[in-house]
Write an enzyme that holds these catalytic residues in place. Structure first.
Site, PDB file in Angstrom:
ATOM      1  N   ARG A  53       0.799  -1.107  -0.014  1.00 55.73           N
ATOM      2  CA  ARG A  53       0.073   0.017  -0.002  1.00 55.73           C
ATOM      3  C   ARG A  53       0.848   1.293   0.132  1.00 55.73           C
ATOM      4  NH1 ARG A  53      -1.767   2.096   4.475  1.00 55.73           N
ATOM      5  NH2 ARG A  53      -2.375  -0.073   5.631  1.00 55.73           N
ATOM      6  N   TYR A 105     -15.266  17.191 -15.743  1.00 57.29           N
ATOM      7  CA  TYR A 105     -15.966  16.036 -15.753  1.00 57.29           C
ATOM      8  C   TYR A 105     -17.172  15.831 -14.938  1.00 57.29           C
ATOM      9  CZ  TYR A 105     -16.645  10.955 -15.920  1.00 57.29           C
ATOM     10  OH  TYR A 105     -16.982   9.684 -15.826  1.00 57.29           O
ATOM     11  N   ASP A 177      -6.788  19.362 -14.869  1.00 58.84           N
ATOM     12  CA  ASP A 177      -7.234  17.783 -15.785  1.00 58.84           C
ATOM     13  C   ASP A 177      -6.567  17.723 -17.258  1.00 58.84           C
ATOM     14  OD1 ASP A 177      -7.895  15.497 -16.459  1.00 58.84           O
ATOM     15  OD2 ASP A 177      -9.853  15.633 -15.198  1.00 58.84           O
ATOM     16  N   LYS A 202      -7.665   6.323 -19.612  1.00 61.70           N
ATOM     17  CA  LYS A 202      -7.974   6.703 -21.197  1.00 61.70           C
ATOM     18  C   LYS A 202      -6.585   6.609 -21.949  1.00 61.70           C
ATOM     19  CE  LYS A 202     -12.097   7.992 -19.765  1.00 61.70           C
ATOM     20  NZ  LYS A 202     -12.076   8.056 -18.162  1.00 61.70           N
TER      21      LYS A 202
HETATM   22  C1  PLP Z   1     -11.520  14.399 -17.761  1.00 60.05           C
HETATM   23  C2  PLP Z   1     -11.769  13.294 -16.801  1.00 60.05           C
HETATM   24  N1  PLP Z   1     -11.409  13.464 -15.653  1.00 60.05           N
HETATM   25  C3  PLP Z   1     -11.420  12.316 -14.773  1.00 60.05           C
HETATM   26  C4  PLP Z   1     -12.250  11.367 -15.273  1.00 60.05           C
HETATM   27  C5  PLP Z   1     -12.543  10.236 -14.086  1.00 60.05           C
HETATM   28  O1  PLP Z   1     -11.606   9.103 -14.360  1.00 60.05           O
HETATM   29  P1  PLP Z   1     -11.993   7.553 -14.020  1.00 60.05           P
HETATM   30  O2  PLP Z   1     -13.188   7.209 -14.853  1.00 60.05           O
HETATM   31  O3  PLP Z   1     -10.760   6.999 -14.239  1.00 60.05           O
HETATM   32  O4  PLP Z   1     -12.081   7.652 -12.556  1.00 60.05           O
HETATM   33  C6  PLP Z   1     -12.765  11.267 -16.383  1.00 60.05           C
HETATM   34  C7  PLP Z   1     -13.564  10.149 -16.753  1.00 60.05           C
HETATM   35  O5  PLP Z   1     -13.926   9.800 -17.800  1.00 60.05           O
HETATM   36  C8  PLP Z   1     -12.621  12.190 -17.422  1.00 60.05           C
HETATM   37  O6  PLP Z   1     -13.160  12.006 -18.501  1.00 60.05           O
END
Ligand code: PLP
Length: 381
Positions: A53, A105, A177, A202
């Site tokens: 961890r 998001y 982000d 992604k």
């Molecule tokens: C721009 C963005 N940030 C964060 C996330 C969250 O990521 P996760 O689905 O891996 O938890 C997403 C998910 O689609 C996203 O598109």
């Protein structure tokens, strides 16, 4: 200076797994599943690991690669992009104020509303694509500004340099982000960001087969130390296998993202000319309201973009149902192109127009993707 002294991002990424360091000299690093590591007779941990961890070999290799990709000191890997964002907000304190981009998001906004506002975080949503609106949302207790650029699924652009200046002037840090553009197309630290956030699910993992997230820091400091403490104590970490898959994805990140970015632009140009299409939301099209800013701060927006149909919701759903190459699924960044009616996925509180389809362009031949869309758009109801 020798050219090899300053390798390009493509070369750094291709070698992200590092030198072989096991007895067999394996080029693909082994997956170390051990949750615990043995002490020496004198009580030391000469292997450098104690308990998985806290740290483990596959996660450490991934975290080094994340820092290398973004060009900064340190990265921290998490079980998902949401776990990375959660850890960032948890590293603040109840009572702290954050300004969050209104179209960041959807699940991150839900997390803030349902978990962190009750926990005591003061959250102000602002249209961060408008620096005046962002400036007005800042308050004396603002600790963090959280932006997402380009944003998912509306592809709005925030001026990273402008947002960083405003945040810093009021004593806050800027988190960006960078999931959509990836470090291949956009370098937030070069524009003044302090923390970069990724859903590695992604493009970084890149194969629709591994969840993960990352926080990367421009420098060490109190917030970064609190993030590390949260990571270690709360344990929202990726497994060794997930870390290994993400690191493997990173080795092919640069050519994948360049290809997806070019294909997405070709598909967007085709859609922009089609009579059934109301609007294409793609920052690299001159029709995008922030086209100039987008091209100034990044070299592309990746494989994800959206378009709106003249026939409204029903036509959007019909077009999605007629596509053959595009898979009807959420997410993005993998080899298969995806189509999604975002408003349905986000549910009743969505702010996404219901005539909008989001496309995640994969690694297929872009002319075949265009042919698929053309057939679906031209078919009679
Ligand atoms: C721009 C963005 N940030 C964060 C996330 C969250 O990521 P996760 O689905 O891996 O938890 C997403 C998910 O689609 C996203 O598109």
């Amino acid at each position: 200076m020798d050219r090899l002294d300053r390798p390009s991002l493509a070369t750094l990424a291709a070698h992200a797994a590092g030198d072989p360091n096991d007895d067999a000299r394996s080029l693909a690093p082994p997956i170390d599943l051990s949750t615990t590591f043995e002490r020496d007779p004198n009580g030391e941990y000469s292997g450098g690991f104690v308990y998985s961890r806290d740290d483990n070999p596959n996660r450490r290799a991934l975290e080094r690669a994340l820092a290398t990709l973004e060009g900064c000191i340190e990265g921290a890997a998490f079980a998902s992009g949401s776990a990375a964002a959660m850890t960032l907000f948890q590293a603040l304190r109840p009572g702290d104020h954050v300004v969050v981009a209104r179209d960041s998001y959807y699940s991150i906004r839900q997390m803030l509303d349902e978990v962190f506002v009750p926990w005591g975080l003061a959250v102000t949503y602002a249209d961060c694509s408008d620096l005046d609106a962002l400036g007005s949302a800042l308050a004396p207790g603002t600790r963090l500004v959280f932006i997402e650029t380009p944003s998912n699924p509306m592809l709005r652009i925030t001026d990273i340099t402008g947002a960083a200046e405003l945040a810093h002037r009021s004593g806050a840090l800027l988190a960006c982000d960078n999931t959509l553009a990836t470090p291949v197309l956009q370098r937030p630290f070069e524009h003044g960001a302090d923390i970069v956030v990724h859903s590695t699910t992604k493009y970084l993992a890149g194969n629709h087969d591994s969840m993960g997230g990352a926080l990367v820091a421009a420098r060490d400091g109190e917030l970064w130390q609190r993030i590390r403490t949260q990571q270690r104590l709360c344990g929202a970490i990726p497994s060794p296998f997930a870390s290994w898959l993400t690191l493997r994805g990173i080795t092919s990140l640069v050519p994948r993202v360049r290809s997806q970015n070019a294909s997405a632009f070709a598909v967007a140009e085709f859609l922009a000319e089609h009579s059934a299409v109301l609007e294409v939301l793609h920052p690299n099209l001159p029709s995008h309201p922030q086209h100039a800013l987008a091209t100034k701060q990044s070299t592309g927006s990746g494989g994800l973009f959206s378009f709106r149909l003249r026939g409204g919701r029903d036509e959007a759903l019909r077009v999605a149902s007629r596509l053959r190459l595009f898979r009807r699924a959420t997410s993005f960044g993998g080899p298969e192109s995806l189509v999604e009616h975002r408003a349905s996925s986000e549910g009743p509180s969505t702010r996404t127009p219901d005539d909008l389809l989001r496309l995640a362009i994969g690694l297929e031949d872009p002319m075949e993707l265009i042919a698929d869309l053309e057939r679906a758009l031209n078919a009679r109801a």
